[in-house]
Design a protein around this motif. Structure first.
Motif, PDB file in Angstrom:
ATOM      1  N   ASP A 154     -39.837  26.666 -10.798  1.00 26.82           N
ATOM      2  CA  ASP A 154     -39.973  25.219 -11.021  1.00 26.82           C
ATOM      3  C   ASP A 154     -38.648  24.576 -11.393  1.00 26.82           C
ATOM      4  O   ASP A 154     -38.270  23.529 -10.857  1.00 26.82           O
ATOM      5  CB  ASP A 154     -41.014  24.952 -12.117  1.00 26.82           C
ATOM      6  CG  ASP A 154     -42.421  25.294 -11.682  1.00 26.82           C
ATOM      7  OD1 ASP A 154     -42.662  25.349 -10.457  1.00 26.82           O
ATOM      8  OD2 ASP A 154     -43.283  25.515 -12.556  1.00 26.82           O
ATOM      9  N   ILE A 155     -37.932  25.209 -12.330  1.00 28.98           N
ATOM     10  CA  ILE A 155     -36.691  24.583 -12.796  1.00 28.98           C
ATOM     11  C   ILE A 155     -35.577  24.743 -11.767  1.00 28.98           C
ATOM     12  O   ILE A 155     -34.700  23.888 -11.649  1.00 28.98           O
ATOM     13  CB  ILE A 155     -36.277  25.135 -14.172  1.00 28.98           C
ATOM     14  CG1 ILE A 155     -35.329  24.151 -14.862  1.00 28.98           C
ATOM     15  CG2 ILE A 155     -35.621  26.506 -14.055  1.00 28.98           C
ATOM     16  CD1 ILE A 155     -35.134  24.412 -16.335  1.00 28.98           C
ATOM     17  N   THR A 156     -35.620  25.833 -10.990  1.00 33.22           N
ATOM     18  CA  THR A 156     -34.640  25.979  -9.914  1.00 33.22           C
ATOM     19  C   THR A 156     -34.860  24.917  -8.851  1.00 33.22           C
ATOM     20  O   THR A 156     -33.904  24.345  -8.315  1.00 33.22           O
ATOM     21  CB  THR A 156     -34.739  27.379  -9.278  1.00 33.22           C
ATOM     22  OG1 THR A 156     -34.503  28.370 -10.282  1.00 33.22           O
ATOM     23  CG2 THR A 156     -33.705  27.549  -8.179  1.00 33.22           C
ATOM     24  N   THR A 157     -36.114  24.635  -8.544  1.00 33.27           N
ATOM     25  CA  THR A 157     -36.435  23.564  -7.597  1.00 33.27           C
ATOM     26  C   THR A 157     -35.915  22.220  -8.096  1.00 33.27           C
ATOM     27  O   THR A 157     -35.395  21.407  -7.331  1.00 33.27           O
ATOM     28  CB  THR A 157     -37.956  23.484  -7.380  1.00 33.27           C
ATOM     29  OG1 THR A 157     -38.438  24.746  -6.901  1.00 33.27           O
ATOM     30  CG2 THR A 157     -38.298  22.402  -6.361  1.00 33.27           C
ATOM     31  N   LEU A 158     -36.027  22.009  -9.405  1.00 30.44           N
ATOM     32  CA  LEU A 158     -35.508  20.775  -9.997  1.00 30.44           C
ATOM     33  C   LEU A 158     -33.998  20.691  -9.849  1.00 30.44           C
ATOM     34  O   LEU A 158     -33.444  19.659  -9.469  1.00 30.44           O
ATOM     35  CB  LEU A 158     -35.897  20.711 -11.480  1.00 30.44           C
ATOM     36  CG  LEU A 158     -35.401  19.504 -12.274  1.00 30.44           C
ATOM     37  CD1 LEU A 158     -36.049  18.229 -11.753  1.00 30.44           C
ATOM     38  CD2 LEU A 158     -35.704  19.674 -13.756  1.00 30.44           C
ATOM     39  N   PHE A 159     -33.309  21.802 -10.124  1.00 33.11           N
ATOM     40  CA  PHE A 159     -31.849  21.821 -10.018  1.00 33.11           C
ATOM     41  C   PHE A 159     -31.372  21.610  -8.583  1.00 33.11           C
ATOM     42  O   PHE A 159     -30.316  21.035  -8.349  1.00 33.11           O
ATOM     43  CB  PHE A 159     -31.289  23.151 -10.523  1.00 33.11           C
ATOM     44  CG  PHE A 159     -31.457  23.372 -12.000  1.00 33.11           C
ATOM     45  CD1 PHE A 159     -31.883  22.349 -12.829  1.00 33.11           C
ATOM     46  CD2 PHE A 159     -31.201  24.606 -12.555  1.00 33.11           C
ATOM     47  CE1 PHE A 159     -32.043  22.551 -14.180  1.00 33.11           C
ATOM     48  CE2 PHE A 159     -31.357  24.821 -13.913  1.00 33.11           C
ATOM     49  CZ  PHE A 159     -31.782  23.790 -14.728  1.00 33.11           C
ATOM     50  N   LEU A 160     -32.172  22.112  -7.634  1.00 33.71           N
ATOM     51  CA  LEU A 160     -31.771  22.022  -6.232  1.00 33.71           C
ATOM     52  C   LEU A 160     -32.156  20.698  -5.593  1.00 33.71           C
ATOM     53  O   LEU A 160     -31.930  20.499  -4.405  1.00 33.71           O
ATOM     54  CB  LEU A 160     -32.412  23.166  -5.436  1.00 33.71           C
ATOM     55  CG  LEU A 160     -31.891  24.573  -5.737  1.00 33.71           C
ATOM     56  CD1 LEU A 160     -32.720  25.612  -4.998  1.00 33.71           C
ATOM     57  CD2 LEU A 160     -30.424  24.705  -5.345  1.00 33.71           C
ATOM     58  N   ARG A 220     -26.912   6.798 -23.218  1.00 30.06           N
ATOM     59  CA  ARG A 220     -26.197   6.666 -21.947  1.00 30.06           C
ATOM     60  C   ARG A 220     -25.301   7.872 -21.692  1.00 30.06           C
ATOM     61  O   ARG A 220     -25.233   8.397 -20.577  1.00 30.06           O
ATOM     62  CB  ARG A 220     -25.352   5.398 -21.966  1.00 30.06           C
ATOM     63  CG  ARG A 220     -24.493   5.166 -20.729  1.00 30.06           C
ATOM     64  CD  ARG A 220     -23.366   4.194 -21.019  1.00 30.06           C
ATOM     65  NE  ARG A 220     -22.445   4.734 -22.028  1.00 30.06           N
ATOM     66  CZ  ARG A 220     -21.453   4.035 -22.568  1.00 30.06           C
ATOM     67  NH1 ARG A 220     -21.290   2.771 -22.235  1.00 30.06           N
ATOM     68  NH2 ARG A 220     -20.647   4.589 -23.460  1.00 30.06           N
ATOM     69  N   ASP A 221     -24.627   8.325 -22.755  1.00 33.92           N
ATOM     70  CA  ASP A 221     -23.671   9.425 -22.598  1.00 33.92           C
ATOM     71  C   ASP A 221     -24.347  10.772 -22.385  1.00 33.92           C
ATOM     72  O   ASP A 221     -23.969  11.531 -21.486  1.00 33.92           O
ATOM     73  CB  ASP A 221     -22.747   9.494 -23.816  1.00 33.92           C
ATOM     74  CG  ASP A 221     -21.785   8.315 -23.883  1.00 33.92           C
ATOM     75  OD1 ASP A 221     -21.635   7.617 -22.854  1.00 33.92           O
ATOM     76  OD2 ASP A 221     -21.204   8.086 -24.953  1.00 33.92           O
ATOM     77  N   ILE A 222     -25.339  11.087 -23.213  1.00 37.87           N
ATOM     78  CA  ILE A 222     -25.905  12.437 -23.124  1.00 37.87           C
ATOM     79  C   ILE A 222     -26.947  12.563 -22.020  1.00 37.87           C
ATOM     80  O   ILE A 222     -27.166  13.663 -21.500  1.00 37.87           O
ATOM     81  CB  ILE A 222     -26.486  12.913 -24.471  1.00 37.87           C
ATOM     82  CG1 ILE A 222     -27.713  12.088 -24.873  1.00 37.87           C
ATOM     83  CG2 ILE A 222     -25.451  12.867 -25.554  1.00 37.87           C
ATOM     84  CD1 ILE A 222     -28.393  12.630 -26.122  1.00 37.87           C
ATOM     85  N   MET A 223     -27.594  11.448 -21.661  1.00 38.16           N
ATOM     86  CA  MET A 223     -28.574  11.523 -20.575  1.00 38.16           C
ATOM     87  C   MET A 223     -27.916  11.814 -19.234  1.00 38.16           C
ATOM     88  O   MET A 223     -28.564  12.334 -18.319  1.00 38.16           O
ATOM     89  CB  MET A 223     -29.355  10.208 -20.458  1.00 38.16           C
ATOM     90  CG  MET A 223     -30.215   9.858 -21.642  1.00 38.16           C
ATOM     91  SD  MET A 223     -31.646  10.929 -21.813  1.00 38.16           S
ATOM     92  CE  MET A 223     -32.354  10.257 -23.324  1.00 38.16           C
ATOM     93  N   SER A 224     -26.650  11.494 -19.120  1.00 35.74           N
ATOM     94  CA  SER A 224     -25.960  11.676 -17.838  1.00 35.74           C
ATOM     95  C   SER A 224     -25.274  13.031 -17.728  1.00 35.74           C
ATOM     96  O   SER A 224     -24.647  13.324 -16.710  1.00 35.74           O
ATOM     97  CB  SER A 224     -24.921  10.563 -17.649  1.00 35.74           C
ATOM     98  OG  SER A 224     -23.968  10.588 -18.701  1.00 35.74           O
ATOM     99  N   ILE A 225     -25.397  13.874 -18.770  1.00 35.65           N
ATOM    100  CA  ILE A 225     -24.778  15.201 -18.723  1.00 35.65           C
ATOM    101  C   ILE A 225     -25.566  16.079 -17.748  1.00 35.65           C
ATOM    102  O   ILE A 225     -26.763  16.279 -17.926  1.00 35.65           O
ATOM    103  CB  ILE A 225     -24.760  15.859 -20.112  1.00 35.65           C
ATOM    104  CG1 ILE A 225     -23.925  15.028 -21.082  1.00 35.65           C
ATOM    105  CG2 ILE A 225     -24.207  17.278 -20.028  1.00 35.65           C
ATOM    106  CD1 ILE A 225     -23.956  15.550 -22.508  1.00 35.65           C
ATOM    107  N   PRO A 226     -24.930  16.619 -16.722  1.00 31.46           N
ATOM    108  CA  PRO A 226     -25.660  17.481 -15.780  1.00 31.46           C
ATOM    109  C   PRO A 226     -25.979  18.825 -16.423  1.00 31.46           C
ATOM    110  O   PRO A 226     -25.248  19.296 -17.292  1.00 31.46           O
ATOM    111  CB  PRO A 226     -24.681  17.634 -14.610  1.00 31.46           C
ATOM    112  CG  PRO A 226     -23.329  17.451 -15.232  1.00 31.46           C
ATOM    113  CD  PRO A 226     -23.517  16.449 -16.351  1.00 31.46           C
ATOM    114  N   ILE A 227     -27.073  19.437 -15.992  1.00 26.54           N
ATOM    115  CA  ILE A 227     -27.451  20.733 -16.545  1.00 26.54           C
ATOM    116  C   ILE A 227     -26.452  21.802 -16.130  1.00 26.54           C
ATOM    117  O   ILE A 227     -26.254  22.798 -16.812  1.00 26.54           O
ATOM    118  CB  ILE A 227     -28.881  21.106 -16.094  1.00 26.54           C
ATOM    119  CG1 ILE A 227     -29.391  22.318 -16.878  1.00 26.54           C
ATOM    120  CG2 ILE A 227     -28.935  21.382 -14.610  1.00 26.54           C
ATOM    121  CD1 ILE A 227     -29.629  22.068 -18.330  1.00 26.54           C
ATOM    122  N   THR A 228     -25.806  21.615 -14.989  1.00 20.71           N
ATOM    123  CA  THR A 228     -24.806  22.565 -14.526  1.00 20.71           C
ATOM    124  C   THR A 228     -23.825  21.844 -13.618  1.00 20.71           C
ATOM    125  O   THR A 228     -24.165  20.854 -12.973  1.00 20.71           O
ATOM    126  CB  THR A 228     -25.452  23.740 -13.763  1.00 20.71           C
ATOM    127  OG1 THR A 228     -24.417  24.613 -13.287  1.00 20.71           O
ATOM    128  CG2 THR A 228     -26.256  23.246 -12.567  1.00 20.71           C
TER     129      THR A 228
END
Length: 252
Positions: free
Chosen positions: A40-46, A232-240
């Motif tokens: 599920d989370i890999t699908t989200l990342f992709l 605004r700042d932390i919501m835009s941090i990408p997971i990777t």
């Protein structure tokens, strides 16, 4: 359904000799259940659209919870696999759990209550203490933004004063009014934006599933200025910052 298909095939095709046994099916279902959160989370990342960081905590938390559960599994293959995964998971969890927790706290559907619920699921009664530590860190971050904003506002006032030397001088009789007003306001309302935000009742997470979190903070920036800047700042941090497709290709 897949199990029935294999079973039916073994009935109609006498040469089919590889139908899994009931024990093998049980193992397969356990492994599938164990790997489902990762899928599920890999699908989200992709995904072709890169989402705001508030969507990541739930998936990572489910993975953490599933690993802890399967470390106690009766099947030694699954339990050993989970223990090995836990060692690597902890290395990454220690790095990003604070930021991901902040993101959830700044989501009006969940706030501090959901983080405490999640941590209690993972750590038992120790989860409450960990959440209090997170809360203190969030207040420290908020204070940093507050001081930075006040510094910028002070510079704006000074610049305006120096550029307006020819403007009409204020009446000396009311020169102390601003100070008096700020003292009165401070004594009436000593709560910070963060205090007020956390005390507000969170949105119903079932009826606000489609809430646009960045839009929420943009529309509330007048009420929660510094908090909206943090959001605004932390919501835009990408997971990777690493391409998942490349990671899987290298792994293959």
């Amino acid at each position: 359904m897949r199990k029935n298909a294999f079973h039916n095939l073994s009935i109609v095709d006498g040469s089919f000799r590889t139908c899994p046994s009931d024990d093998e099916w049980d193992k397969a279902w356990k492994i599938a259940k164990f790997l489902k959160p990762f899928y599920d989370i890999t699908t989200l990342f992709l995904g072709t659209q890169y989402f705001t960081a508030n969507l990541y905590f739930h998936g990572v938390w489910k993975i953490h919870l599933r690993i802890l559960e399967d470390m106690k599994d009766d099947n030694i293959v699954i339990s050993d696999m989970a223990k090995t995964m836990k060692e690597k998971f902890d290395k990454y969890w220690d790095c990003y759990n604070i930021v991901l927790s902040f993101v959830v706290i700044l989501g009006p559907r969940y706030k501090l209550q959901f983080v405490e619920f999640s941590y209690r699921q993972l750590y038992g009664t120790n989860g409450t203490k960990m959440v209090m530590d997170l809360r203190d860190k969030l207040y420290s971050l908020f204070d940093g933004y507050l001081h930075a904003t006040n510094y910028e506002a002070h510079n704006m006032v000074e610049n305006a004063s120096s550029s307006g030397a020819n403007e009409k001088v204020r009446d000396a009789d009311i020169a102390g009014f601003d100070t008096f007003e700020s003292q009165i306001s401070g004594s009436i309302d000593s709560k910070s934006q963060l205090d007020m935000y956390l005390e507000e009742t969170q949105f119903d997470h079932n009826t606000h599933m489609d809430l646009e979190i960045l839009q929420y903070w943009e529309s509330n920036c007048g009420h929660f200025l510094e908090l909206s800047l943090i959001g605004r700042d932390i919501m835009s941090i990408p997971i990777t910052t690493f391409a998942s497709e490349s990671a899987f290709s290298i792994g293959g």
